[in-house]
Scaffold this motif. Sequence first.
Motif, PDB file in Angstrom:
ATOM      1  N   LYS A 277     -15.332  18.038 -28.943  1.00 56.71           N
ATOM      2  CA  LYS A 277     -15.109  18.402 -30.341  1.00 56.71           C
ATOM      3  C   LYS A 277     -13.654  18.363 -30.788  1.00 56.71           C
ATOM      4  CE  LYS A 277     -19.481  19.244 -30.877  1.00 56.71           C
ATOM      5  NZ  LYS A 277     -20.314  18.302 -31.659  1.00 56.71           N
ATOM      6  N   THR A 278     -12.762  17.923 -29.931  1.00 48.09           N
ATOM      7  CA  THR A 278     -11.332  17.980 -30.276  1.00 48.09           C
ATOM      8  C   THR A 278     -10.656  16.660 -29.972  1.00 48.09           C
ATOM      9  OG1 THR A 278     -11.300  20.335 -29.714  1.00 48.09           O
ATOM     10  CG2 THR A 278      -9.172  19.237 -29.892  1.00 48.09           C
ATOM     11  N   VAL A 279      -9.679  16.311 -30.803  1.00 50.52           N
ATOM     12  CA  VAL A 279      -8.786  15.198 -30.491  1.00 50.52           C
ATOM     13  C   VAL A 279      -7.619  15.772 -29.706  1.00 50.52           C
ATOM     14  CG1 VAL A 279      -7.294  13.395 -31.404  1.00 50.52           C
ATOM     15  CG2 VAL A 279      -9.423  13.949 -32.582  1.00 50.52           C
ATOM     16  N   PHE A 280      -7.379  15.247 -28.527  1.00 47.92           N
ATOM     17  CA  PHE A 280      -6.244  15.686 -27.723  1.00 47.92           C
ATOM     18  C   PHE A 280      -5.139  14.647 -27.842  1.00 47.92           C
ATOM     19  CE2 PHE A 280      -9.936  17.648 -25.657  1.00 47.92           C
ATOM     20  CZ  PHE A 280      -9.539  18.975 -25.650  1.00 47.92           C
ATOM     21  N   VAL A 281      -4.021  15.041 -28.445  1.00 51.12           N
ATOM     22  CA  VAL A 281      -2.872  14.153 -28.596  1.00 51.12           C
ATOM     23  C   VAL A 281      -1.779  14.657 -27.680  1.00 51.12           C
ATOM     24  CG1 VAL A 281      -1.167  13.191 -30.187  1.00 51.12           C
ATOM     25  CG2 VAL A 281      -3.494  13.647 -30.985  1.00 51.12           C
ATOM     26  N   GLN A 282      -1.404  13.837 -26.693  1.00 52.75           N
ATOM     27  CA  GLN A 282      -0.428  14.285 -25.704  1.00 52.75           C
ATOM     28  C   GLN A 282       0.897  14.605 -26.380  1.00 52.75           C
ATOM     29  OE1 GLN A 282       0.320  11.567 -22.512  1.00 52.75           O
ATOM     30  NE2 GLN A 282       1.180  13.117 -21.174  1.00 52.75           N
ATOM     31  N   GLY A 283       1.460  15.716 -26.003  1.00 52.50           N
ATOM     32  CA  GLY A 283       2.696  16.173 -26.620  1.00 52.50           C
ATOM     33  C   GLY A 283       2.518  17.528 -27.274  1.00 52.50           C
ATOM     34  N   THR A 284       1.245  17.945 -27.431  1.00 53.40           N
ATOM     35  CA  THR A 284       0.976  19.273 -27.956  1.00 53.40           C
ATOM     36  C   THR A 284       1.029  20.288 -26.821  1.00 53.40           C
ATOM     37  OG1 THR A 284      -1.389  18.906 -27.670  1.00 53.40           O
ATOM     38  CG2 THR A 284      -0.461  18.359 -29.812  1.00 53.40           C
ATOM     39  N   GLU A 285       0.918  21.538 -27.177  1.00 55.30           N
ATOM     40  CA  GLU A 285       0.954  22.601 -26.175  1.00 55.30           C
ATOM     41  C   GLU A 285      -0.404  23.288 -26.121  1.00 55.30           C
ATOM     42  OE1 GLU A 285       4.122  25.218 -27.160  1.00 55.30           O
ATOM     43  OE2 GLU A 285       5.701  23.746 -26.746  1.00 55.30           O
ATOM     44  N   GLY A 286      -0.684  23.913 -24.997  1.00 57.33           N
ATOM     45  CA  GLY A 286      -1.932  24.652 -24.879  1.00 57.33           C
ATOM     46  C   GLY A 286      -2.522  24.532 -23.497  1.00 57.33           C
ATOM     47  N   LYS A 287      -3.542  25.336 -23.256  1.00 58.68           N
ATOM     48  CA  LYS A 287      -4.183  25.393 -21.949  1.00 58.68           C
ATOM     49  C   LYS A 287      -4.740  24.036 -21.539  1.00 58.68           C
ATOM     50  CE  LYS A 287      -8.124  27.544 -19.602  1.00 58.68           C
ATOM     51  NZ  LYS A 287      -9.299  28.450 -19.768  1.00 58.68           N
ATOM     52  N   GLU A 288      -5.408  23.349 -22.486  1.00 55.54           N
ATOM     53  CA  GLU A 288      -6.016  22.062 -22.148  1.00 55.54           C
ATOM     54  C   GLU A 288      -4.976  21.025 -21.755  1.00 55.54           C
ATOM     55  OE1 GLU A 288      -6.659  23.679 -24.984  1.00 55.54           O
ATOM     56  OE2 GLU A 288      -8.832  23.815 -25.339  1.00 55.54           O
ATOM     57  N   GLU A 289      -3.830  21.037 -22.427  1.00 56.73           N
ATOM     58  CA  GLU A 289      -2.772  20.082 -22.085  1.00 56.73           C
ATOM     59  C   GLU A 289      -2.214  20.365 -20.698  1.00 56.73           C
ATOM     60  OE1 GLU A 289      -1.819  17.268 -23.860  1.00 56.73           O
ATOM     61  OE2 GLU A 289      -3.706  17.877 -24.800  1.00 56.73           O
ATOM     62  N   ASP A 290      -2.038  21.634 -20.382  1.00 58.43           N
ATOM     63  CA  ASP A 290      -1.562  21.998 -19.045  1.00 58.43           C
ATOM     64  C   ASP A 290      -2.570  21.564 -17.983  1.00 58.43           C
ATOM     65  OD1 ASP A 290       0.688  23.120 -20.171  1.00 58.43           O
ATOM     66  OD2 ASP A 290      -0.098  25.175 -20.127  1.00 58.43           O
ATOM     67  N   GLU A 291      -3.850  21.750 -18.278  1.00 59.45           N
ATOM     68  CA  GLU A 291      -4.889  21.353 -17.326  1.00 59.45           C
ATOM     69  C   GLU A 291      -4.910  19.838 -17.128  1.00 59.45           C
ATOM     70  OE1 GLU A 291      -8.050  25.029 -18.155  1.00 59.45           O
ATOM     71  OE2 GLU A 291      -8.325  23.083 -19.131  1.00 59.45           O
ATOM     72  N   ALA A 292      -4.718  19.092 -18.223  1.00 65.38           N
ATOM     73  CA  ALA A 292      -4.696  17.633 -18.109  1.00 65.38           C
ATOM     74  C   ALA A 292      -3.465  17.164 -17.340  1.00 65.38           C
ATOM     75  CB  ALA A 292      -4.726  16.997 -19.501  1.00 65.38           C
ATOM     76  N   ASP A 293      -2.331  17.824 -17.564  1.00 59.48           N
ATOM     77  CA  ASP A 293      -1.123  17.505 -16.791  1.00 59.48           C
ATOM     78  C   ASP A 293      -1.361  17.742 -15.303  1.00 59.48           C
ATOM     79  OD1 ASP A 293       0.521  16.627 -18.805  1.00 59.48           O
ATOM     80  OD2 ASP A 293       1.597  18.514 -19.060  1.00 59.48           O
TER      81      ASP A 293
END
Length: 363
Positions: A277-293
Amino acid sequence: MTHNSMTPTLPDYAVSPGDFIQEWLDENGINAAELARRLDVTPKHVSELLSGKAPLSATLSIALERVTGTPARLWNRTEAIYREDLARLAECEKLEAQYDQAKLFPLPYLRRFGFLMSSNKDKAGTVRELLELFRIGDLGAFEATWVHAKVAYRKTKLSTDKTHEQATWLALGEREAAIDDLPDFDRDALERLIPALRALTVEPNPIESLRKIKELLHEVGVAFVLIPPIPGFGVYGATRWIAEHPVVQLSVRGKSDDQLWFTLFHELGHVLLHGHKTVFVQGTEGKEEDEADNFASRTLIPQEFVHRIPTSRNLAAVQELAHELGIAPSIVLGQAQRITKDYKWGHSLKVKLEWGSASEKAA
């Protein structure tokens, strides 16, 4: 990506059936009043017909055939072309009036990479192509469709004043994704594919690797697209779901293979770890971005090898660990640089990628 540059140039005027009727009158020495009598209509109707104000009906076309000898089907065709031309000219005026809004979008970028074929002098054509790109009928619908979207795959978390650049980059990826040609998404198959994708990082030609990666991801129902970065809009990659298919989009903004590979596995992390349900654009902050990193880091260099990442300028140690892991040396170098914050060494291990050359053709 294909563009048709052979579209014929259409006239910027419209010729009504009345113009041809007037020619016939002049050639035969007949005036409008006499024509009205022969057609059994009012002089006012003939006057409006000659001026193009009144439409030429199918019934009157048959009467004109008897009077002029020109087949009714030709009169009907002339009327249809005239009305189409009037509509087209009115549309051009409407599109030209939106050109100031169009200038908010990165037009030079779109022209540079062939996404827009209209020149900067063709205002109506530029707006028309933008509308086709965003799949909207009017630029007034842009914000409702792309900024305050009700569609899940257009709802981004990125807070930015580069709204038009972001929407343009995502729209280009949406257009290039070719969702209709994809098989159903197979999550388990994607998980099994990760080691093969990882192994492709070691190939000497990253461009050839990208072609293979695109083919492999296609087989498991993932769309993979490369869209060049927009100047001033700092994005490396994005992930979203369209019609039950993940779309992984990269920009190659980093211009070197280490950033490319990290971004690829970061985005695949979103596909495997997070929802639709979300567009993930690299460069943002948040739990999901940390998990993807973390997914990207540990997929490329498993946890048990992290302690062997060099913390000094040791090229031999970088190459040795990369060889043992079966990945590109630039990946180990990139993680070493991120750990030490020392980015001024090891550049010989990185492969440079430039848009406008082979990398542009990989998509």
